[in-house]
Write an enzyme that holds these catalytic residues in place. Structure first.
Site, PDB file in Angstrom:
ATOM      1  N   THR A   1       4.400 -42.896  -6.794  1.00 55.88           N
ATOM      2  CA  THR A   1       4.793 -41.509  -6.541  1.00 55.88           C
ATOM      3  C   THR A   1       3.686 -40.776  -5.793  1.00 55.88           C
ATOM      4  O   THR A   1       3.942 -40.028  -4.851  1.00 55.88           O
ATOM      5  CB  THR A   1       5.095 -40.781  -7.861  1.00 55.88           C
ATOM      6  OG1 THR A   1       6.113 -41.502  -8.548  1.00 55.88           O
ATOM      7  CG2 THR A   1       5.545 -39.357  -7.621  1.00 55.88           C
TER       8      THR A   1
ATOM      9  N   TRP B   1       3.627 -42.036  -2.264  1.00 58.77           N
ATOM     10  CA  TRP B   1       4.796 -41.590  -1.514  1.00 58.77           C
ATOM     11  C   TRP B   1       4.518 -40.258  -0.827  1.00 58.77           C
ATOM     12  O   TRP B   1       4.996 -39.989   0.275  1.00 58.77           O
ATOM     13  CB  TRP B   1       5.996 -41.445  -2.460  1.00 58.77           C
ATOM     14  CG  TRP B   1       7.267 -41.084  -1.749  1.00 58.77           C
ATOM     15  CD1 TRP B   1       8.179 -41.936  -1.219  1.00 58.77           C
ATOM     16  CD2 TRP B   1       7.772 -39.768  -1.486  1.00 58.77           C
ATOM     17  NE1 TRP B   1       9.209 -41.246  -0.636  1.00 58.77           N
ATOM     18  CE2 TRP B   1       8.981 -39.907  -0.788  1.00 58.77           C
ATOM     19  CE3 TRP B   1       7.301 -38.479  -1.765  1.00 58.77           C
ATOM     20  CZ2 TRP B   1       9.742 -38.821  -0.376  1.00 58.77           C
ATOM     21  CZ3 TRP B   1       8.048 -37.384  -1.342  1.00 58.77           C
ATOM     22  CH2 TRP B   1       9.260 -37.571  -0.666  1.00 58.77           C
ATOM     23  N   HIS B   2       3.719 -39.396  -1.500  1.00 56.59           N
ATOM     24  CA  HIS B   2       3.463 -38.063  -0.949  1.00 56.59           C
ATOM     25  C   HIS B   2       2.513 -38.084   0.230  1.00 56.59           C
ATOM     26  O   HIS B   2       2.412 -37.104   0.962  1.00 56.59           O
ATOM     27  CB  HIS B   2       2.949 -37.127  -2.030  1.00 56.59           C
ATOM     28  CG  HIS B   2       4.033 -36.677  -2.962  1.00 56.59           C
ATOM     29  ND1 HIS B   2       4.427 -37.429  -4.036  1.00 56.59           N
ATOM     30  CD2 HIS B   2       4.830 -35.595  -2.950  1.00 56.59           C
ATOM     31  CE1 HIS B   2       5.419 -36.804  -4.656  1.00 56.59           C
ATOM     32  NE2 HIS B   2       5.685 -35.683  -4.014  1.00 56.59           N
ATOM     33  N   GLY B   3       1.792 -39.170   0.408  1.00 56.17           N
ATOM     34  CA  GLY B   3       0.912 -39.224   1.560  1.00 56.17           C
ATOM     35  C   GLY B   3      -0.072 -40.372   1.427  1.00 56.17           C
ATOM     36  O   GLY B   3      -0.412 -40.785   0.321  1.00 56.17           O
TER      37      GLY B   3
END
Lengths: 468, 400
Positions: A315, A318-320
């Protein structure tokens, strides 16, 4: 293109509505597919082809998985694995290659060439959507889509293309071929869209302006630093949830029903609760397609914690592609594990507001980590919150002014983050239908007018004649 | 799977909206789609504007559509900027935004404070003191190499001078800090500083109209009192106010700060010329480009435009000279910004002037000393010019 832009609102969208509604029902998916590609190509002219490649590959794999899933599970699984691999390789190359290279080089000292390609907008969102499709087909949760245009419409659908929500295929497969359009649904979509536009343009941008100024200044004060991070906390919520609302509203106008993506996350009474309310489509995706397949909580406490670790590391990533996002994911892994093991039963016995305050504190510090792509700067900012770092003083006139002049905005932000406005509206609607309709109409039009004013103003740049 | 609470709540709200309410729904749809479509069509069919008077800049033209520009993404970016510039009723939207900020109690907009009595001031918390140091060192090097007597006169910004422009809680802390730095740095560079902030602030506190409410400049009265300080430092005296006939050149002056703030509701300033009997005897020459002479100290054509302050000396020019033909007088080289334009008529009664603006003058400033036989150097700017850029970096060139 983004919804909160003049070219979207005043050129693209009216044209799309016109084309969509003059086209017979049967051809509407073709219109949506075509205009969605234009929507994407407007900002990413070359990556349209990457997007089409993704659509085609997943369409073919979907058909193959669908063909063998009941007769030859092994073969179906092989196709599924190949589909997942292709999608993750594309995502991995564009989003994580350079990060992986820098990690690899720092560990081994061996230089590997970084690539200079910009990240295709929305790739994390549409890749996850495409993955949900092949997996749902494999699991018999949905049937393979035989119609290429309908499938292309699902992946590229412009309302949720670049910032979610991540629509799972099985939630929408029937709507792709049979959906009903009505004035009532369209009008409801206008209300939802306008509300989202107001959240994004009026609230998120106003909060963001304050955060930008405070975080961008070389020096701040303790009070200023707190105001700044609180403003960022509101900015990211209203920005993201506003965008989701706009997507849901647009979906309704086009006859789709998307699921909610946010549920008043800042009223959560624990971090566990927060993650059930924040970016719901992403947490659902990870739960359905990673956590549960890994065994979820069925294989004992130890294994559950490992599973949580995997999910939260992913997670974060996934954001960066950057360490702060990894750390941010792990931060939540720690908090969630702590809650599961000891904290939740304790919180349940305490009054609700204690849990809420604890959650908000945890979330605010989480956002500081999230926003600190430069970790050194993040540490300095953290220091400033407690009187160190780049805080020159506890309070200055400028900071006091910022606080005082933000009080009105802050009050609006706080109220808008609670469920009360919507519940009041619901109650009004139940009892006084006409009043509710007039009120929401006025609200929608006001949001449009003010939204336009703020969008135009953002390009406003008067020259003082002493600064040519 | 059980439907989550959020979806149930959304479904409930949708259900009430789906009840028969046809007429109101159709009105909403027409208003919504009509609003978007009408503005979109107006944007296409209305002719583009070349120049925005409010913003004092040229507006963008429609970008050229080429395959290359489309593929590298520059076309769509340029188009977005162009659309914002040419959006129908652009100024009206700006004002709506300002009004909504005011309604939310924001006490300011676009970096401008809404002060008392319609006073507007640009907010600058922490200006760039590196530029300040560079500029003052360059001025000092110029002075010592020239061997001429010199002084640095610094006028305040609106936020330095008009206490009423600042919200009480913001106070004068930031302004005081900058002036402390200016004093220290002028001192350490060995420059004689003429502080024009303190005396004008005192006059403003006494109710005198020394700075515009809607513009960042001083008024003609402010320029008069500023000049009085400068002349006193040079051992001369300013002529008494009674020598001047005050002419209201415009009672409808909306300045730059007003434009930035977008505050349509704030009343205009009054712009005055202080005329004196023999001001026609002076020869005011704009020495750059075509080299034209002005009638007196003013270019009245600007009074018809928005940019009315440019009536003083005809606005920004690289080089302007003022002489009084038939009289042999000392020549003052003024290295300045636009604050000097309103002060020039008062200075010209004592000195021949060579006014040079280092932002636009592309030749060596030092050469002007010999060319015009300068006897004295005056640096005259407002504090913002000292910090906004290292504009004086070029001054010492050719002096060593």
């Amino acid at each position: 293109m983004v919804f909160s832009s003049l070219e979207y609102l005043f050129l693209y969208f009216p044209a799309v509505l016109f084309l969509y509604f003059v086209t017979p029902l049967k051809r509407r998916n073709a219109v949506l597919f075509a205009v969605s590609l234009v929507f994407y190509g407007w900002g990413e002219p070359l990556y349209v082809f990457l997007m089409l490649a993704t659509v085609t590959v997943d369409y073919i794999f979907g058909r193959l998985v669908g063909k063998y899933r009941e007769t030859d599970r092994r073969r179906a699984k092989a196709y599924l694995t190949a589909a997942i691999a292709v999608n993750l390789l594309i995502l991995g190359f564009f989003k994580y290659w350079n990060f992986a290279v820098s990690v690899f080089t720092s560990l081994t000292g061996i230089a590997v060439r970084a690539v200079d390609v910009p990240l295709p907008v929305g790739i994390s969102f549409y890749t996850f959507q495409a993955l949900s499709y092949v997996i749902d087909v494999y699991r018999l949760d949905a049937d393979a889509q035989k119609n290429y245009v309908a499938f292309g419409t699902y992946v590229t659908l412009f309302p949720q293309l670049i910032a979610g929500p991540i629509v799972r295929y099985r939630d929408i497969d029937r709507q792709l071929t049979e959906r009903t359009h009505s004035a009532a649904l369209f009008a409801s979509g206008v209300r939802t869209f306008s509300c989202g536009l107001a959240k994004k343009v009026l609230l998120a941008n106003a909060a963001g302006e304050i955060w930008d100024r405070i975080s961008g200044a070389g020096e701040t004060t303790v009070v200023g630093a707190w105001l700044g991070i609180v403003m960022f906390t509101f900015q990211i919520y209203f920005d993201f949830s506003g965008y989701s609302d706009m997507a849901i509203g647009l979906g309704k106008m086009l006859g789709f029903s998307f699921r909610e993506n946010f549920y008043y996350p800042y009223t959560a009474s624990s971090v566990t609760d927060f993650w059930r309310r924040w970016h719901i489509s992403l947490s659902t995706w990870f739960r359905e397609y990673v956590y549960i397949p890994l065994g979820g909580n069925r294989l004992g406490k130890g294994r559950q914690i490992v599973n949580l670790l995997v999910v939260w590391a992913l997670t974060g990533l996934w954001h960066g592609a950057s360490w702060n996002f990894v750390l941010w994911g792990l931060y939540y892994f720690l908090l969630l594990t702590l809650e599961k093991l000891v904290l939740l039963p304790v919180l349940e016995k305490l009054p609700r507001f204690v849990g809420r305050i604890y959650t908000m504190i945890a979330v605010v510090f989480g956002w500081l980590l999230f926003v600190s792509v430069d970790l050194g700067e993040g540490v300095r900012y953290l220091g400033a919150l407690f009187g160190g770092g780049n805080a020159a003083a506890f309070l200055s006139g400028a900071s006091a002014f910022d606080v005082v002049s933000s009080l009105g905005l802050l009050a609006v932000l706080v109220v808008a983050a609670t469920p009360y406005p919507r519940r009041l509206l619901y109650r009004l609607w139940e009892k006084h239908d006409a009043a509710a309709r007039i009120l929401t109409m006025a609200g929608s039009i006001a949001a449009l007018i003010l939204g336009t004013a703020y969008l135009v103003n953002s390009s406003y740049n008067p020259f003082l004649y002493f600064r040519f | 799977m059980k439907q989550p609470e959020c979806d149930r709540e959304a479904a409930r709200l949708l259900a009430v909206q789906m009840r028969a309410g046809g007429a109101a729904d159709r009105v909403l749809i027409v208003l919504f789609a009509g609003f978007l479509a009408v503005l979109g069509v107006l944007f296409w069919i209305l002719p583009d504007r070349d120049f925005s008077e409010t913003e004092n800049r040229s507006l963008l033209e429609r970008p050229k559509l080429t395959a290359e520009a489309l593929l590298d993404g520059s076309y769509t970016q340029d188009f977005a900027a162009y659309m914002a510039d040419q959006f129908p009723a652009r100024d009206l939207w700006i004002r709506i935004k300002a009004a909504s900020e005011a309604a939310m109690g924001r006490m300011g907009n676009n970096g401008v404070f809404f002060g008392r009595d319609g006073t507007l001031a640009v907010r600058t918390d922490a200006p760039d003191t590196e530029n300040l140091v560079t500029n003052l060192r360059a001025a000092a090097a110029f002075t010592s190499a020239s061997g001429l007597p010199s002084a640095l006169a610094v006028a305040g910004r609106t936020m330095d001078v008009l206490d009423g422009a600042l919200p009480a809680v913001y106070g004068s802390e930031c302004a005081d800090a900058l002036w402390e730095t200016i004093r220290e740095e002028a001192d350490s560079a060995g420059l004689e500083l003429i502080d024009l902030r303190t005396p004008l602030r005192t006059r403003a506190q006494a109710g005198e109209y020394v700075y515009y409410r809607t513009d960042h400049h001083w008024t003609t009265l402010g320029a008069y009192w500023g000049t009085a300080e400068i002349l006193a430092a040079f051992g001369r005296e300013v002529r008494p106010l009674g020598d001047y006939e005050r002419e209201i050149a415009s009672a409808a002056f909306f300045g730059t700060t007003w434009s930035t703030a977008g505050t349509g509701w704030i009343p205009p300033d009054t712009l005055e010329f202080f005329r004196f009997a023999e001001d026609g005897d002076y020869l005011v020459t704009v020495a750059d480009g075509a080299g034209r002479t002005l009638e007196g100290f003013y270019d009245r054509s600007y009074l018809e435009k928005k940019d009315k302050y440019s009536a003083f000396l005809g606005g920004n020019h690289a080089l302007v000279t003022v002489t009084k033909p038939g009289e042999e007088r000392e020549t003052l080289l003024v290295i300045k910004d636009s604050f000097a334009h309103a002060a020039a008529p008062f200075l010209a009664r004592e000195y021949d002037l060579v006014l040079v603006d280092a932002r636009y003058y592309r030749l060596r400033v030092a050469d002007l000393i010999g060319e015009y036989g300068a006897d004295r150097v005056l640096f005259l700017v407002n504090a913002d010019s000292l910090t906004a850029s290292a504009v004086w970096r070029v001054l010492p060139a050719g002096l060593e």
